[in-house]
Motif scaffolding. Structure first.
Motif, mmCIF file in Angstrom:
data_model
loop_
_atom_site.group_PDB
_atom_site.id
_atom_site.type_symbol
_atom_site.label_atom_id
_atom_site.label_comp_id
_atom_site.label_asym_id
_atom_site.label_seq_id
_atom_site.Cartn_x
_atom_site.Cartn_y
_atom_site.Cartn_z
ATOM 1 N N PHE A 159 0.793 -1.228 0.000
ATOM 2 C CA PHE A 159 0.000 0.000 0.000
ATOM 3 C C PHE A 159 0.830 1.285 0.000
ATOM 4 C CE2 PHE A 159 -3.131 -3.134 1.370
ATOM 5 C CZ PHE A 159 -4.176 -2.811 0.519
ATOM 6 N N THR A 160 2.145 1.174 -0.178
ATOM 7 C CA THR A 160 2.935 2.373 -0.477
ATOM 8 C C THR A 160 3.160 2.491 -1.975
ATOM 9 O OG1 THR A 160 4.936 1.081 0.012
ATOM 10 C CG2 THR A 160 4.113 2.536 1.750
ATOM 11 N N LEU A 161 2.503 1.611 -2.748
ATOM 12 C CA LEU A 161 2.511 1.720 -4.199
ATOM 13 C C LEU A 161 1.473 2.754 -4.644
ATOM 14 C CD1 LEU A 161 2.679 -2.081 -5.073
ATOM 15 C CD2 LEU A 161 4.502 -0.421 -5.461
ATOM 16 N N PHE A 162 1.524 3.115 -5.915
ATOM 17 C CA PHE A 162 0.588 4.097 -6.464
ATOM 18 C C PHE A 162 -0.520 3.369 -7.224
ATOM 19 C CE2 PHE A 162 -0.563 7.308 -9.771
ATOM 20 C CZ PHE A 162 -1.073 8.261 -8.898
ATOM 21 N N ALA A 220 -1.692 -6.449 -8.567
ATOM 22 C CA ALA A 220 -2.015 -6.424 -9.994
ATOM 23 C C ALA A 220 -2.658 -5.108 -10.420
ATOM 24 C CB ALA A 220 -2.933 -7.591 -10.340
ATOM 25 N N LEU A 221 -3.190 -4.340 -9.465
ATOM 26 C CA LEU A 221 -3.861 -3.077 -9.778
ATOM 27 C C LEU A 221 -2.924 -1.878 -9.734
ATOM 28 C CD1 LEU A 221 -7.153 -3.527 -7.695
ATOM 29 C CD2 LEU A 221 -6.765 -4.077 -10.098
ATOM 30 N N SER A 222 -1.717 -2.059 -9.257
ATOM 31 C CA SER A 222 -0.812 -0.924 -9.053
ATOM 32 C C SER A 222 -0.290 -0.371 -10.376
ATOM 33 C CB SER A 222 0.363 -1.339 -8.175
ATOM 34 O OG SER A 222 1.301 -0.297 -8.078
ATOM 35 N N CYS A 223 -0.157 0.959 -10.417
ATOM 36 C CA CYS A 223 0.448 1.630 -11.577
ATOM 37 C C CYS A 223 1.964 1.722 -11.427
ATOM 38 C CB CYS A 223 -0.122 3.040 -11.737
ATOM 39 S SG CYS A 223 -1.909 3.081 -11.924
ATOM 40 N N SER A 224 2.477 1.416 -10.245
ATOM 41 C CA SER A 224 3.913 1.510 -9.978
ATOM 42 C C SER A 224 4.603 0.197 -10.344
ATOM 43 C CB SER A 224 4.159 1.800 -8.492
ATOM 44 O OG SER A 224 3.457 2.934 -8.077
ATOM 45 N N PRO A 225 5.913 0.237 -10.590
ATOM 46 C CA PRO A 225 6.678 -1.005 -10.781
ATOM 47 C C PRO A 225 6.624 -1.840 -9.502
ATOM 48 C CG PRO A 225 7.944 0.902 -11.514
ATOM 49 C CD PRO A 225 6.753 1.443 -10.779
ATOM 50 N N THR A 226 6.362 -3.115 -9.638
ATOM 51 C CA THR A 226 6.184 -3.968 -8.455
ATOM 52 C C THR A 226 7.265 -5.028 -8.307
ATOM 53 O OG1 THR A 226 4.768 -5.515 -9.703
ATOM 54 C CG2 THR A 226 3.672 -3.675 -8.569
ATOM 55 N N TYR A 227 8.259 -5.030 -9.210
ATOM 56 C CA TYR A 227 9.252 -6.109 -9.196
ATOM 57 C C TYR A 227 9.987 -6.197 -7.870
ATOM 58 C CZ TYR A 227 13.427 -8.813 -10.267
ATOM 59 O OH TYR A 227 14.431 -9.750 -10.220
ATOM 60 N N THR A 253 8.772 -9.785 -1.125
ATOM 61 C CA THR A 253 7.691 -10.661 -0.659
ATOM 62 C C THR A 253 8.058 -12.125 -0.819
ATOM 63 O OG1 THR A 253 6.001 -9.012 -1.212
ATOM 64 C CG2 THR A 253 5.276 -11.297 -1.006
ATOM 65 N N LEU A 254 8.630 -12.472 -1.972
ATOM 66 C CA LEU A 254 9.033 -13.859 -2.222
ATOM 67 C C LEU A 254 10.110 -14.309 -1.249
ATOM 68 C CD1 LEU A 254 9.177 -13.947 -6.139
ATOM 69 C CD2 LEU A 254 7.620 -15.242 -4.680
ATOM 70 N N VAL A 255 11.109 -13.458 -1.011
ATOM 71 C CA VAL A 255 12.220 -13.824 -0.121
ATOM 72 C C VAL A 255 11.735 -13.999 1.307
ATOM 73 C CG1 VAL A 255 14.387 -13.032 0.889
ATOM 74 C CG2 VAL A 255 13.991 -12.749 -1.562
ATOM 75 N N VAL A 256 10.954 -13.023 1.796
ATOM 76 C CA VAL A 256 10.468 -13.089 3.175
ATOM 77 C C VAL A 256 9.540 -14.284 3.365
ATOM 78 C CG1 VAL A 256 9.072 -11.915 4.915
ATOM 79 C CG2 VAL A 256 10.731 -10.621 3.565
ATOM 80 N N ALA A 257 8.589 -14.445 2.430
ATOM 81 C CA ALA A 257 7.656 -15.571 2.539
ATOM 82 C C ALA A 257 8.389 -16.900 2.423
ATOM 83 C CB ALA A 257 6.585 -15.459 1.453
ATOM 84 N N GLY A 258 9.397 -16.943 1.530
ATOM 85 C CA GLY A 258 10.146 -18.185 1.365
ATOM 86 C C GLY A 258 10.966 -18.547 2.591
ATOM 87 N N VAL A 259 11.643 -17.539 3.169
ATOM 88 C CA VAL A 259 12.499 -17.804 4.331
ATOM 89 C C VAL A 259 11.669 -18.141 5.565
ATOM 90 C CG1 VAL A 259 14.152 -16.785 5.939
ATOM 91 C CG2 VAL A 259 14.414 -16.405 3.482
ATOM 92 N N LEU A 260 10.703 -17.284 5.894
ATOM 93 C CA LEU A 260 9.897 -17.508 7.098
ATOM 94 C C LEU A 260 8.969 -18.710 6.946
ATOM 95 C CD1 LEU A 260 8.960 -13.849 8.115
ATOM 96 C CD2 LEU A 260 10.823 -15.271 8.961
ATOM 97 N N SER A 302 4.003 -12.585 -9.535
ATOM 98 C CA SER A 302 2.641 -12.165 -9.852
ATOM 99 C C SER A 302 2.233 -12.550 -11.266
ATOM 100 C CB SER A 302 2.514 -10.649 -9.688
ATOM 101 O OG SER A 302 3.361 -9.981 -10.608
ATOM 102 N N SER A 303 3.217 -12.834 -12.134
ATOM 103 C CA SER A 303 2.896 -13.217 -13.515
ATOM 104 C C SER A 303 2.124 -14.527 -13.571
ATOM 105 C CB SER A 303 4.186 -13.339 -14.334
ATOM 106 O OG SER A 303 5.062 -14.280 -13.749
ATOM 107 N N SER A 304 2.235 -15.347 -12.502
ATOM 108 C CA SER A 304 1.511 -16.621 -12.460
ATOM 109 C C SER A 304 0.171 -16.496 -11.762
ATOM 110 C CB SER A 304 2.373 -17.683 -11.753
ATOM 111 O OG SER A 304 2.611 -17.311 -10.397
#
Length: 312
Positions: A164-167, A186-193, A199-206, A263-265
């Motif tokens: 939610f700090t995205l645009f 998926a709704l954000s106008c900002s780059p999300t990479y 998100t992937l790293v944190v979710a994967g590690v924890l 998110s592409s999947s």
């Protein structure tokens, strides 16, 4: 949250279930019944554990925490989903979406860590029964429980702030029945990479770390079961741990499938089903698998009912 204030989107529309208008009433009744059954089952467990001294031990202390999470998780999403099934009630405010995502990820993350703690508790009980009371002291159990809640809170705060700090400036239609990370990103106008990578790293590690602890605990439990001489004891422990492991695999499998991926999947229809498995079905199954099949809990419930009848 400063950048969130720059977004032109002030509200979101939950359209996850609007593609089946002919089944709207049936879905409403189904989800309402499931939600009420989930509330009844978990509240019953909490009442039994809190009022019966026989259940004041580490295993049921963790079960009480699990029941609280299983109340919080569907309560965060299902009421709004039921409202969205009614005509012209699909809108959720920007702030409401933030809070919904935060509390949902908080409940899911905390449960992931709690299941790992519960698996370790069962490992000590089965593999080191004579040392169980010395190892699983109540002060340690309290610290472990608090740790799971704190980790869940911090994990959720991180993911919520990343999202939610995205645009947001285009479409405001969330293709899900609640605000979740993939459909909102998926709704954000900002780059999300970069956000997705974190998100992937944190979710994967924890999540991966908690899963490994859970898996190793159950492997040792299964090995201990195989070395038991009594077939009756072996069957009893295997039946209990087998059902626990089924729910654990369902929960971990669906949450990892949902969050540990790019998110592409993202697939709205598939993700809707997956999210219902861990967000609605698992909280319903947990009381039956972990507690209501337990003889001690059944006896406690009978004592509570008997006391209520006497009081009335």
């Amino acid at each position: 949250m400063q950048r969130a204030n720059l977004s032109s989107v002030s509200e979101f529309v939950l359209v996850g279930l609007s593609d089946a208008p002919e089944a709207r009433f049936l879905l409403f009744v189904l989800f309402l019944t499931t939600y009420l059954a989930t509330m009844a089952g978990n509240i019953t467990i909490l009442v039994a554990i809190s009022t019966d001294l026989h259940l004041h031990n580490p295993m049921y202390f963790f079960l009480a925490n699990l029941s609280i999470l299983d109340i919080l998780c569907p309560t965060t999403t299902v009421p709004k989903m039921l409202e969205a099934l009614l005509p012209e009630n699909k809108v959720i405010s920007f702030r409401g979406c933030v809070f919904q995502l935060f509390f949902f990820i908080d409940a899911v993350g905390t449960e992931i860590f709690l299941l790992a703690v519960m698996a370790y508790d069962r490992y000590v009980a089965v593999c080191h029964p004579l040392q169980y009371t010395n190892i699983m002291r109540m002060d340690l159990c309290a610290h472990l429980a608090i740790g799971t809640w704190v980790m869940g809170f911090c994990n959720s705060a991180l993911h919520t702030s990343l999202v939610f700090t995205l645009f947001f400036c285009g479409s405001n239609e969330v293709d899900q029945y609640y605000c979740d990370i993939p459909p909102v990103l998926a709704l954000s106008c900002s780059p999300t990479y970069s956000r997705e990578l974190v998100t992937l790293v944190v979710a994967g590690v924890l999540g991966g770390g908690a899963f490994v602890v859970t898996l190793i605990s159950y492997i040792f439990i299964l090995l201990a079961i195989l070395h038991m001489k009594s077939s009756e004891s072996r069957h009893k422990v295997f039946s209990s741990c087998g059902s626990h492991l089924t729910v654990v695999c369902l929960f971990y499998g669906t949450t990892i499938r949902m969050y540990v991926r790019p998110s592409s999947s993202y697939s709205p229809h598939q993700d809707r089903i997956v999210s219902m498995l861990y967000g609605i079905l698992t909280p319903l199954l947990n009381p039956m698998i972990y507690s209501l099949r337990n003889k001690e809990v059944k006896c406690a419930l009978r004592r509570v009912i008997s006391q209520l009848r006497t009081a009335l």
